[in-house]
Design a protein around this motif. Structure first.
Motif, PDB file in Angstrom:
ATOM      1  N   TYR A 191       0.840  -1.198   0.000  1.00 34.43           N
ATOM      2  CA  TYR A 191       0.000   0.000   0.000  1.00 34.43           C
ATOM      3  C   TYR A 191       0.877   1.249   0.000  1.00 34.43           C
TER       4      TYR A 191
ATOM      5  N   VAL B 210       2.714  -0.425   3.803  1.00 30.67           N
ATOM      6  CA  VAL B 210       2.286  -1.698   4.374  1.00 30.67           C
ATOM      7  C   VAL B 210       2.345  -2.776   3.293  1.00 30.67           C
TER       8      VAL B 210
ATOM      9  N   ALA C 260       0.907  -5.823   2.246  1.00 30.06           N
ATOM     10  CA  ALA C 260      -0.265  -6.621   2.602  1.00 30.06           C
ATOM     11  C   ALA C 260      -0.230  -7.998   1.957  1.00 30.06           C
TER      12      ALA C 260
ATOM     13  N   PRO D 213      -6.145 -14.306  10.608  1.00 32.51           N
ATOM     14  CA  PRO D 213      -6.500 -13.291  11.601  1.00 32.51           C
ATOM     15  C   PRO D 213      -6.709 -11.931  10.954  1.00 32.51           C
ATOM     16  N   SER D 214      -7.309 -11.025  11.682  1.00 28.92           N
ATOM     17  CA  SER D 214      -7.601  -9.699  11.157  1.00 28.92           C
ATOM     18  C   SER D 214      -6.315  -9.006  10.703  1.00 28.92           C
ATOM     19  N   GLY D 215      -6.389  -8.368   9.523  1.00 23.53           N
ATOM     20  CA  GLY D 215      -5.233  -7.619   9.037  1.00 23.53           C
ATOM     21  C   GLY D 215      -4.196  -8.453   8.313  1.00 23.53           C
ATOM     22  N   CYS D 216      -4.501  -9.733   8.049  1.00 24.09           N
ATOM     23  CA  CYS D 216      -3.478 -10.573   7.424  1.00 24.09           C
ATOM     24  C   CYS D 216      -3.451 -10.396   5.913  1.00 24.09           C
ATOM     25  N   GLY D 217      -4.428  -9.694   5.356  1.00 22.81           N
ATOM     26  CA  GLY D 217      -4.391  -9.432   3.921  1.00 22.81           C
ATOM     27  C   GLY D 217      -5.449 -10.158   3.113  1.00 22.81           C
ATOM     28  N   LYS D 218      -6.460 -10.724   3.751  1.00 12.50           N
ATOM     29  CA  LYS D 218      -7.486 -11.476   3.016  1.00 12.50           C
ATOM     30  C   LYS D 218      -8.253 -10.564   2.065  1.00 12.50           C
ATOM     31  N   THR D 219      -8.758  -9.459   2.621  1.00 10.27           N
ATOM     32  CA  THR D 219      -9.517  -8.538   1.778  1.00 10.27           C
ATOM     33  C   THR D 219      -8.643  -7.999   0.658  1.00 10.27           C
ATOM     34  N   THR D 220      -7.411  -7.688   0.999  1.00 12.85           N
ATOM     35  CA  THR D 220      -6.495  -7.175  -0.022  1.00 12.85           C
ATOM     36  C   THR D 220      -6.328  -8.194  -1.141  1.00 12.85           C
TER      37      THR D 220
ATOM     38  N   GLU E 154     -16.406 -11.915   3.291  1.00 14.79           N
ATOM     39  CA  GLU E 154     -17.186 -12.100   4.523  1.00 14.79           C
ATOM     40  C   GLU E 154     -18.675 -11.880   4.298  1.00 14.79           C
TER      41      GLU E 154
ATOM     42  N   HIS F 141     -13.258 -14.730   8.568  1.00 21.02           N
ATOM     43  CA  HIS F 141     -12.360 -15.005   9.666  1.00 21.02           C
ATOM     44  C   HIS F 141     -13.028 -15.912  10.692  1.00 21.02           C
TER      45      HIS F 141
END
Ligand SMILES: Nc1ncnc2c1ncn2[C@@H]1O[C@H](COP(=O)(O)OP(=O)(O)OP(=O)(O)O)[C@@H](O)[C@H]1O
Ligand SMILES: [Mg+2]
Lengths: 272, 311, 360
Positions: free
Chosen positions: C13, C17, C19, C38-45, C160, C193
């Motif tokens: 990013y 970051v 990602a 876990p949250s912030g691991c880059g799934k959405t990215t 999600e 998640h």
């Protein structure tokens, strides 16, 4: 107990004084148009509609209302269209220098007022041949309203989720399709606010048309109203009262409509 | 090693510029199109707002006049206009009147009355509240040309409603007390904004705080001082700055007294109009405009600071 | 339908970051693939980069046999359901479902007909004139599904999609979604998640951590044989026991007790080596007394906590100052303070060396 009673009496006395203060100046506008031979003093009207005849006979009264309409609708359309485009771009794309630009816009819109800028605006209009041009006046008025409009709309668009646009984008919509199909409908209340705000602003504006339009046939109601009560000789109160009323009614209707429909009130900045 | 097996990946990973293959904002607008979207508005603002503001700075340094030789061939005269303004009693007279106008009608009149109405009606409902608020707002939204005339009629010396009500015969309010007239007028005209702002602010004072103050036996005045003011301090400051700015720039007094009689109600806004556009001294008028701009700038910067610190 | 292939996909990013970090992944045609982490691991990215809503900083995205890395989202022939569904609030259900067809310039009558068909398949026929604001969360979710179905895209991306539903509806929607995907056979990438969701629905799944994939496999593989201690600690409703151990011949010394070397690691360990011994509480048989009279092969300790899990209990033992957990069926739970024995199942226990699973 007595304290309570005294408090009540005090409260209602204050309210009565307030009501009187705010009502008395307005009474004339309600009574004179319906009085056969109005004077400056407020009197109980005899409910005649003859005075409205005076308006029809006057060569500039009705045309000036039309001019006001033209100026305010023209300005509103221009301001809404241009501020929406700019606000959208500023909200969604990180253009270089965006934050500084927004800050500058906010600052400009509050410091460069008609009063501060009347001298150069007059000169600019002379140089560009915009004296007595309604289009020129619309451009000048729009220039003044745009910063605040962009700022308000950008705030509005920032609070609209981006996923709608992204969703349309994944379906293959082009940027212009996204704006037309998704963004404009989503921000319609914001656009309506800006439109009403711009109309109200221009409808009541006196200084700019007074400076820049010297041809009576092009002047809006604000200027004609002023001319009517300052020109030499005995002011024609039949004309003034009905004209003032006609000129005021649209603003009141618009206010009622807006506060009913959107439940919001005219925001600060209306009296730029 | 890695380079030998997968050179394309490595070049891609390191070459950041080639990676920007298309725009990534929500609508796929891209910088160019975004620039094009913003350009027309910015153009209008530049030509009709920024340019005049800069032009006024320049004009203030010239002897430009509406007519005559100086109209055709203006000369730069440096700070002469500013110096002559400083030595000009009419300029100081207007400045002093403007101070009276802002303090009297905005700071005392609108803020005081606006707060008083909001406070009186704070926990009222129903028609009484709606009528009072409606009238106050009506005074605010009507076109200034109309309300100006209404006040001219109200205050008229022969046959005005005020004289009839007070039994003061043919007292010429606009001639004998022009400043007082426009101060009261502007209070009447602009109270709505303060009233609505304070109404909203008072609605945000937690009722539990007021209640506990009341339980502790605080009088109305003590409640105001100890509970309400701390909560609405920010609003008061915002309100003061905004309405001072508006009142300072208000041209409506012109429509009531036209600065008269004898310059006795010629606030700066009217003063600029008179010297620049009626007497044609554009250079001198621009110098006064510059002063107005600078004062606006100071107030606006304060205001924006305040907004920022609130966020 | 089409397979999705990611080659050394990297996303950094603007703020710096990282990602996604040189990520490789192949999702075969028609697979229901879950991304868990876990949250912030880059799934959405990852999902947004596949969709093209984020441009890759490096690497390539291949859909079918087409490299789409530099293709606009609209040209990738994929469809996406957002977490908030992004149903257009100013359009009714018909227009929402028909929107992708409108973009493809399908005539109005035809697109309304097709929207009606798809919606009927999802049981929405009576809601066609409503706006999203007049629908329940579950109905909105189905409208969003109908809308992506109407695209007839090569692959579906879900971010999600169930997280806005309440617990009961979520279970229903889970079953429904799975069934629908089976019928349509569209390659589907599904971010969640909620590990129960991933385990229940996916054909295969990936567990991500900080922009890299730590394990890919079927839900059963990932659950039974986590490839490393990160996945082992992340997957499972109760975390796996991960205990320091030392190899002593064909036993392991764990918390002062001796347990046999698990089948999976048999013959792969050197004497005296320091490893981590892992066993799920579910595979840890608790008994108040040693099964055959001797405590061999079991972890002997004292019960410190008993937690009710519904149909079973989670018993926490203190084994020589090391915490060990076991799941006990209902009815046979011990009391706090009891002596107890936990015997790990030899065929289910695992050994990790330097954080990675020791296996053949
Ligand atoms: N637009 C952005 N700009 C900068 N950093 C971002 C941006 N979006 C995400 N990140 C960062 O990238 C990393 C991965 O974010 P991502 O949203 O992909 O996580 P996630 O796995 O979807 O998390 P969650 O389960 O919370 O949704 C995070 O560290 C996040 O802070
Ligand atoms: Mg996410």
């Amino acid at each position: 107990m007595t304290r309570f009673v005294l408090g009540r009496i005090g409260f209602y006395t204050l309210i009565a004084v307030l009501l009187a203060f705010f009502t008395i100046p307005l009474l004339w506008l309600a009574s004179a148009p319906l009085t056969s031979d109005p004077t400056y003093e407020v009197r109980v009207p005899d409910f005649t509609f003859d005075n409205f005849q005076a308006i029809l006979e006057h060569p500039y009264a009705l045309p000036s209302l039309y001019n006001s309409l033209l100026l305010s609708v023209g300005t509103a359309l221009l301001v809404v269209a241009l501020s929406a485009l700019a606000a959208y771009a500023l909200s969604r794309v990180r253009l270089p220098g965006r934050d500084a630009l927004l800050y500058a816009l906010l600052l400009l819109s509050s410091i460069i007022t008609g009063t501060a800028a009347m001298v150069p605006l007059f000169q600019l209009a002379v140089e560009l041949g915009l004296i007595d041009s309604q289009l020129g006046l619309i451009l000048i008025l729009s220039g003044g309203l745009l910063p605040a409009a962009i700022f308000m709309l950008k705030d509005f668009m920032d609070s609209t989720p981006k996923s709608y646009e992204e969703s349309a984008r994944v379906f293959g919509a082009s940027p212009l399709q996204i704006v037309a199909h998704v963004v404009v409908p989503l921000v319609r209340p914001g656009l309506a606010t800006i439109a009403v705000w711009a109309v109200a602003n221009v409808w009541g504006n006196f200084l700019m048309p007074y400076l820049l339009l010297s041809d009576v046939e092009k002047q809006p109601a604000a200027v004609i109203m002023y001319t009517l009560y300052t020109e030499g000789g005995q002011a024609n109160l039949r004309l003034l009262s009905t004209f003032g009323l006609l000129y005021s009614v649209p603003v009141v209707l618009m206010y009622l409509f807006v506060s009913k429909k959107y439940g919001f009130r005219f925001h600060g900045g209306i009296k730029r | 090693m890695a380079q030998a097996t997968s050179p394309p990946d490595l070049t891609r990973e390191t070459a950041e510029p080639t990676a920007r293959r298309y725009s990534v904002d929500a609508a796929g607008l891209g910088r160019w199109r975004a620039g094009a979207f913003a350009a027309p508005a910015l153009l209008l603002i530049t030509v009709f707002l920024v340019f005049p503001a800069l032009w006024v700075l320049y004009l203030g340094l010239t002897d430009y006049r509406l007519t005559g030789t100086a109209a055709a061939d203006p000369k730069v005269v440096g700070l002469d206009n500013f110096l002559s303004a400083l030595g000009e009693p009419t300029f100081w007279n207007s400045t002093w009147l403007t101070v009276q106008f802002v303090l009297g009608s905005a700071v005392i009149g609108q803020v005081g009355l606006g707060f008083a109405i909001a406070w009186l009606l704070r926990d009222k409902r129903g028609p009484l509240k709606r009528i009072v608020e409606g009238l106050v707002i009506l005074a605010w939204i009507l076109p200034s040309a109309v309300v100006s005339f209404l006040w001219v009629a109200l205050l008229d010396a022969d046959g005005g409603t005020l004289n009839a009500l007070l039994g003061t015969g043919d007292y010429a309010w606009l001639l004998d007390h022009p400043m007082l007239s426009i101060i009261v007028f502007n209070t009447w005209r602009g109270t709505a904004f303060s009233m609505m702002l304070y109404g909203a602010a008072l609605g945000n004072v937690p009722p539990s705080h007021l209640e506990s103050a009341r339980l502790a036996g605080a009088s109305g005045w003590q409640q105001l001082r100890d509970v309400v003011f701390p909560h609405i301090k920010g609003h008061i400051l915002t309100n003061l700055l905004l309405i001072s700015l508006w009142t300072f720039n208000d041209f409506t007094p012109f429509m009531i007294t036209a600065g008269g009689p004898d310059g006795k109600s010629e606030v700066l806004a009217v003063h600029v109009y008179k010297v620049a556009l009626q007497s044609g001294q554009l250079g001198y008028g621009a110098a006064v405009s510059t002063v107005i701009l600078l004062i606006n700038l100071v107030v606006a910067v304060f205001y924006l600071r305040l907004l920022r610190s609130k966020k | 339908m089409a397979a999705i292939e990611l080659r050394r996909l990297t996303k950094v990013y603007p703020g710096g970051v990282k990602a996604l970090d040189a990520l490789d992944l192949v999702i075969p045609d028609g697979e229901f693939f879950a991304l868990l982490g876990p949250s912030g691991c880059g799934k959405t990215t990852l999902l947004r980069t596949i969709a093209g809503l984020e441009t890759a900083t490096g690497g390539a995205v291949v859909i079918g046999d087409r490299d789409v890395t530099s293709v606009q989202p609209g040209g990738r022939d994929i469809a996406m359901v957002f977490q908030d569904y992004a149903l257009f609030p100013h359009m009714d259900v018909t227009d929402n479902v028909a929107y992708p067809l409108r973009i493809k310039k399908v005539a109005k009558a035809e697109r309304h007909r097709r929207a009606g068909e798809v919606a009927a398949r999802l049981g929405l026929e009576r809601l066609m004139d409503r706006r999203p604001g007049q629908l329940s969360g579950g109905q909105q979710q189905r409208v969003a599904l109908a809308r992506v179905m109407a695209t007839q895209a090569q692959a579906f991306l879900f971010d999600e999609p169930l997280s806005n539903l309440d617990a009961r509806l979520r279970l229903e929607a889970r079953t429904f979604l799975k069934k629908l995907q089976r019928e349509l056979g569209v390659t589907t990438v599904f971010v969640t998640h909620d590990q129960a969701e991933a385990l229940a629905m996916a054909d295969r799944m990936a567990v991500m951590e900080a922009g890299v994939i730590r394990q890919i496999g079927t839900p059963a593989e990932v659950f039974q044989r986590p490839a490393n201690t990160f996945v082992a600690g992340f997957i499972g409703s109760t975390p796996m026991n991960l205990l320091d151990a030392v190899v002593r011949g064909d036993t392991l010394e764990v918390a002062g007790c001796a347990v046999p070397v698990p089948d999976a690691a048999a013959g792969l360990l050197a004497d005296g080596e320091k490893v981590v011994y892992g066993v799920r509480p579910e595979y840890n048989a608790y008994a108040p007394k040693p099964a055959d009279g001797s405590s061999e092969g079991a972890l002997a300790g004292k019960v410190v906590i008993v937690e009710n899990l519904g149909a079973s209990h989670l018993v926490t033992l203190d084994v020589n100052d090391v915490t060990v957990q076991a799941v006990v069926p209902e009815g046979s739970e011990p009391a706090v303070g009891d002596e107890g024995f936990a015997a790990p199942r030899r065929d289910r226990a695992l050994v990790y060396r330097d954080g990675e699973l020791v296996t053949r």
